[in-house]
Enzyme design. Sequence first.
Site, PDB file in Angstrom:
ATOM      1  N   GLU A 322      -2.759  -2.698   5.121  1.00  0.00           N
ATOM      2  CA  GLU A 322      -1.709  -3.677   4.593  1.00  0.00           C
ATOM      3  C   GLU A 322      -0.952  -4.298   5.639  1.00  0.00           C
ATOM      4  O   GLU A 322       0.345  -4.489   5.772  1.00  0.00           O
ATOM      5  CB  GLU A 322      -0.922  -3.384   3.404  1.00  0.00           C
ATOM      6  CG  GLU A 322      -1.719  -2.785   2.342  1.00  0.00           C
ATOM      7  CD  GLU A 322      -0.932  -1.992   1.263  1.00  0.00           C
ATOM      8  OE1 GLU A 322       0.142  -1.272   1.599  1.00  0.00           O
ATOM      9  OE2 GLU A 322      -1.179  -1.850   0.348  1.00  0.00           O
ATOM     10  N   CYS A 418       3.654  -1.606  -7.014  1.00  0.00           N
ATOM     11  CA  CYS A 418       4.714  -1.985  -6.187  1.00  0.00           C
ATOM     12  C   CYS A 418       5.039  -3.219  -6.320  1.00  0.00           C
ATOM     13  O   CYS A 418       6.497  -3.741  -6.351  1.00  0.00           O
ATOM     14  CB  CYS A 418       4.405  -1.551  -4.850  1.00  0.00           C
ATOM     15  SG  CYS A 418       3.205  -2.550  -4.004  1.00  0.00           S
TER      16      CYS A 418
HETATM   17 ZN    ZN Z   1       3.475  -4.423  -3.438  1.00  0.00          ZN
END
Ligand code: ZN
Length: 655
Positions: A322, A418
């Site tokens: 990420e 998240c």
């Molecule tokens: Zn996230």
Amino acid sequence: MLTKGNLEKSRMVPLNRVRIRDSLWSSYIDLVEKVVIPYQWDALNDRIQHAPPSHAIRNFKIAAGEEQGEFYGMVFQDSDVAKWLEAVAYLLATRNAPHLEKIADETIDLIAKAQHDDGYLNTYYTLKEPGKRWTNLCECHELYCAGHMIEAGVAYYYSTGKRKLLDVVCKLADHIDSVFGPEEGKLKGYDGHQEIELALMKLYEATGNVRYLNLSRFFLEERGKQPHFYDIEADKRGRTVHWENSFMIDEKEYSQAHKPVKEQDRAIGHAVRFVYMGTGMAHVAAEAGDVEMYEACKRLFANMVSRNLYITGAIGSQSRGEAFTTDYDLPNDTAYAETCASIGLIFFAYRMLMLEPKSQYADVLERALYNTVVGGMSRDGKRFFYVNPLEVNPHVCTANHIYHHVKPERQPWFGCACCPPNVARLLASLGQYIYTVQGRTIYTHLYIGGMAEIDIDGTRFVLEQETEYPWNGKIRFTVGTDSETTATLALRIPEWCDHAEVYVNGVLEPVKDLTTDGYIRLSRKWKSGDQVDLTLSMPINRVYGHPLIRHTAGKVAIQRGPLVYCLEEADNGANLHHLLLPKDAEFSLEETNRPIDGMVAIKATALRRNTDNWGDALYKREAKYTLEKVNATFIPYFAWANRGVGEMKVWVEEA
Ligand code: ZN
């Protein structure tokens, strides 16, 4: 200019002093209250059918001794509860929601019961690995979870005045302070996922306890030192790892621990960690007057936004880790561009604004907010994007593994734990990003309708903002004050705006002479009823990428005001790659016939390749197509994927 001991501090306008009444944002904040927060509460309590269990509340119940059972979930599962509480806290700052407050109070009681006598609080280590506290900071998010709980405790205290969670997190922070620090016998370490740093700074501001500032600074300054902490702790525990195929210990860049933070000079590694770190650094720089830290913040921010930022305000262009990749590598269709990273970018930009009120920071904040962040949530508040590509072809998303992280539709909450709570807490706290105050200067960074009550040396100064932004550039401010007040109103001229006009009580002011750092400054003695009318020209702009961005070469994007626009299959048919935008294309605003509720679309005279006569051959020696004139429809990027599955494209070939 920031120098040691000579720092003019900016202050925020407390959230409970800002009321948002805005044609765009009020409905999103309503969704957070009515849909997002209740839905997440059900998810945390495993009451969503067909969803994988969260177990987050049960973990606390078991740790508190109220239920029997075992820990379940990720090592950072506690942070979901903390983020939920923080979002509730922000809502309660401006809204009456007794039902939510009651649930929050009960949850806080539960959290307090799960806390150890020495202040430690983490259900994973309490239930699953007792005795192994603080043995794997690199991978296990222990301080990260603490940071989120601290943020929740501070937010809940500010909005309700209730101290219980604040006391819990002070006890937790005191415990952390007894374990970590420069003194002999204490651990010289830091978390693999930055968060505790920015949280301790909030706790410092709420309590005035300088130990929290020092601890935050310690964590930042310890990061990246040699010999490396990740190796020291790994050796101590016999090099065991928490995650299978873990690369976190060896790839120090992934968590920005490859060198001391003050020596770092580029956006690198996991994007969310990077911007959370920058947020903490900028806050420490401001409060401690740390010039070196401030210089590092400027460097890191500048590299990020001048080389590694998508036009949509997204960051982190690859799915592995990420993470950031390298300068100018901004692929459109394989973009990772996590929603949380753009939220963290807003935190970082806001802290830079607090250090130095320059519109360049607010420009980035606005870009992230109006495009990627608000686009992260569906118009009904029930589905979310984790990944935010700038080009999608749904057929290849499942067929080609390089697109497997890209979803052509927003996903239900439980699919990605998240981003949704992060969107919820950002939207619920949006009021605090609109203004900052420095001395007697009130900076307006965002144009969002509503009212703010600002304290100017003990005088109550009310600023009412009315606008239909971002659909047009007209903004009216009306002043309310008990007595005549000398103050400066500083109004941001966005980077996309070439022409601004400002009238005070109907009299035109000379904008050019009044502008510094991207803000028009209006200084005078203000009295109740004074009106400021600001008009920002909001033409339809063509935008081009830097010549070194391979993915935008020969292409153009359309932007109006802060909104980046895109083509969608629902309006333009499939095979969007056949649409070309001529250099002399004519644009018009589709103000009345809006394809998506309330949103201004843009029509353009475009060309489309007609390939009907191509036949079956995969390749030919001549291009067998004709160009047809068509009308193309662009919609705001944030509104895509609300009308079924289809193609989408931001950057369009220019003819
Ligand atoms: Zn996230």
